[in-house]
Design a protein around this motif. Structure first.
Motif, mmCIF file in Angstrom:
data_model
loop_
_atom_site.group_PDB
_atom_site.id
_atom_site.type_symbol
_atom_site.label_atom_id
_atom_site.label_comp_id
_atom_site.label_asym_id
_atom_site.label_seq_id
_atom_site.Cartn_x
_atom_site.Cartn_y
_atom_site.Cartn_z
ATOM 1 N N GLY A 82 0.851 -1.185 0.000
ATOM 2 C CA GLY A 82 0.000 0.000 0.000
ATOM 3 C C GLY A 82 0.879 1.224 0.000
ATOM 4 O O GLY A 82 1.687 1.413 0.896
ATOM 5 N N SER A 83 0.760 2.033 -1.023
ATOM 6 C CA SER A 83 1.616 3.208 -1.135
ATOM 7 C C SER A 83 0.837 4.480 -0.834
ATOM 8 O O SER A 83 -0.386 4.473 -0.753
ATOM 9 C CB SER A 83 2.230 3.262 -2.531
ATOM 10 O OG SER A 83 3.052 2.132 -2.728
ATOM 11 N N LEU A 93 -5.246 -2.637 7.933
ATOM 12 C CA LEU A 93 -6.587 -2.466 8.504
ATOM 13 C C LEU A 93 -7.606 -3.330 7.780
ATOM 14 O O LEU A 93 -8.518 -3.885 8.400
ATOM 15 C CB LEU A 93 -7.013 -0.996 8.443
ATOM 16 C CG LEU A 93 -6.504 -0.105 9.569
ATOM 17 C CD1 LEU A 93 -6.762 1.357 9.243
ATOM 18 C CD2 LEU A 93 -7.133 -0.488 10.890
ATOM 19 N N ALA A 94 -7.465 -3.458 6.471
ATOM 20 C CA ALA A 94 -8.396 -4.283 5.693
ATOM 21 C C ALA A 94 -8.338 -5.745 6.130
ATOM 22 O O ALA A 94 -9.355 -6.452 6.098
ATOM 23 C CB ALA A 94 -8.096 -4.152 4.201
ATOM 24 N N ASP A 99 -12.845 -11.358 9.115
ATOM 25 C CA ASP A 99 -13.394 -12.306 10.087
ATOM 26 C C ASP A 99 -12.318 -12.864 11.019
ATOM 27 O O ASP A 99 -12.360 -14.024 11.412
ATOM 28 C CB ASP A 99 -14.121 -13.439 9.349
ATOM 29 C CG ASP A 99 -15.021 -14.250 10.257
ATOM 30 O OD1 ASP A 99 -15.609 -13.680 11.192
ATOM 31 O OD2 ASP A 99 -15.121 -15.473 10.035
ATOM 32 N N VAL A 100 -11.347 -12.030 11.378
ATOM 33 C CA VAL A 100 -10.222 -12.496 12.197
ATOM 34 C C VAL A 100 -10.651 -12.929 13.591
ATOM 35 O O VAL A 100 -10.028 -13.811 14.181
ATOM 36 C CB VAL A 100 -9.101 -11.426 12.276
ATOM 37 C CG1 VAL A 100 -8.499 -11.176 10.909
ATOM 38 C CG2 VAL A 100 -9.616 -10.133 12.891
ATOM 39 N N PHE A 116 -4.915 2.303 14.096
ATOM 40 C CA PHE A 116 -5.404 0.952 14.362
ATOM 41 C C PHE A 116 -6.308 0.861 15.605
ATOM 42 O O PHE A 116 -6.933 -0.169 15.846
ATOM 43 C CB PHE A 116 -4.227 -0.013 14.552
ATOM 44 C CG PHE A 116 -3.391 -0.189 13.324
ATOM 45 C CD1 PHE A 116 -3.825 -0.997 12.282
ATOM 46 C CD2 PHE A 116 -2.171 0.456 13.194
ATOM 47 C CE1 PHE A 116 -3.058 -1.159 11.147
ATOM 48 C CE2 PHE A 116 -1.396 0.300 12.058
ATOM 49 C CZ PHE A 116 -1.845 -0.509 11.028
ATOM 50 N N THR A 117 -6.364 1.921 16.396
ATOM 51 C CA THR A 117 -6.999 1.860 17.715
ATOM 52 C C THR A 117 -8.444 1.391 17.689
ATOM 53 O O THR A 117 -8.812 0.466 18.429
ATOM 54 C CB THR A 117 -6.913 3.229 18.420
ATOM 55 O OG1 THR A 117 -5.533 3.592 18.538
ATOM 56 C CG2 THR A 117 -7.524 3.169 19.802
ATOM 57 N N ASP A 118 -9.286 2.007 16.895
ATOM 58 C CA ASP A 118 -10.713 1.661 16.919
ATOM 59 C C ASP A 118 -10.955 0.213 16.519
ATOM 60 O O ASP A 118 -11.739 -0.498 17.159
ATOM 61 C CB ASP A 118 -11.514 2.608 16.020
ATOM 62 C CG ASP A 118 -11.556 4.025 16.563
ATOM 63 O OD1 ASP A 118 -11.324 4.210 17.784
ATOM 64 O OD2 ASP A 118 -11.816 4.958 15.777
ATOM 65 N N LYS A 119 -10.276 -0.237 15.487
ATOM 66 C CA LYS A 119 -10.469 -1.616 15.010
ATOM 67 C C LYS A 119 -9.947 -2.615 16.049
ATOM 68 O O LYS A 119 -10.601 -3.618 16.333
ATOM 69 C CB LYS A 119 -9.757 -1.803 13.680
ATOM 70 C CG LYS A 119 -9.996 -3.121 13.022
ATOM 71 C CD LYS A 119 -11.407 -3.297 12.543
ATOM 72 C CE LYS A 119 -11.662 -2.429 11.335
ATOM 73 N NZ LYS A 119 -12.986 -2.641 10.750
#
Length: 166
Positions: A82-83, A93-94, A99-100, A116-119
């Motif tokens: 990802g650039s 993030l994706a 379904d992790v 990354f906090t919210d996820k």
């Protein structure tokens, strides 16, 4: 080197023994990975603090610039390119939308970025164990509080020079 802050939900009972390791390698080295020595150093630091096993699924987020140096020093992970601004972060993030929470017992995020906090907090609320691995000075406070465990990386290359210094 471990710290635990805040209140986190109880962990769910799992028997799978699988761990997802998400690596924002540019966060580890302090910028673009331009040389194999930086990629090798990052791998060494990560392996020092994580006992990566055969059941672990390793995903490395990287810009197109660093794919060759990283690919030549770290074999067998899943690479996400990802650039642009936050490109590697958005690619990682994706993965967290795949379904992790039903496929892994633990998620290890090797990054201190607050994006990354919210996820991470949402997945932790589902009972998945979250470990964040980051540099002490580069860890977002909210991300640290969303994790069950925090592990700190060394800020120096093997030759003693500061990571990310020109």
């Amino acid at each position: 080197m471990f710290s635990r802050e805040g209140t986190v939900p109880p962990l769910k009972h799992c028997l799978r023994g699988r761990r997802l390791v998400l690596v924002d390698i540019e966060n580890v080295v302090g910028g673009a990975v331009l040389h194999e020595n930086a990629a090798r150093w990052a791998r060494t630091q990560i392996c020092k603090v994580l006992n990566i096993g055969a059941a672990d699924h390793v995903v490395i987020g990287i810009s197109h610039i660093g794919l060759l140096p990283v690919g030549s020093t770290w074999t067998n992970p899943r690479y996400l390119v990802g650039s642009g601004p936050d490109g590697a972060d958005r690619a990682l993030l994706a993965v967290l939308d795949e379904d992790v929470e039903n496929r892994f017992d633990e998620i290890v995020l090797v990054s201190g970025d607050g994006i990354f906090t919210d996820k991470i907090a949402a997945i932790a609320a589902l009972g998945v164990r979250i470990t964040v691995v980051a540099h002490p000075g580069g860890l977002a406070r909210r991300l640290r509080m969303a994790a069950h465990q925090t592990i700190y990386l060394s800020d120096y290359y093997n030759d003693g020079t500061l990571c990310g210094a020109a």
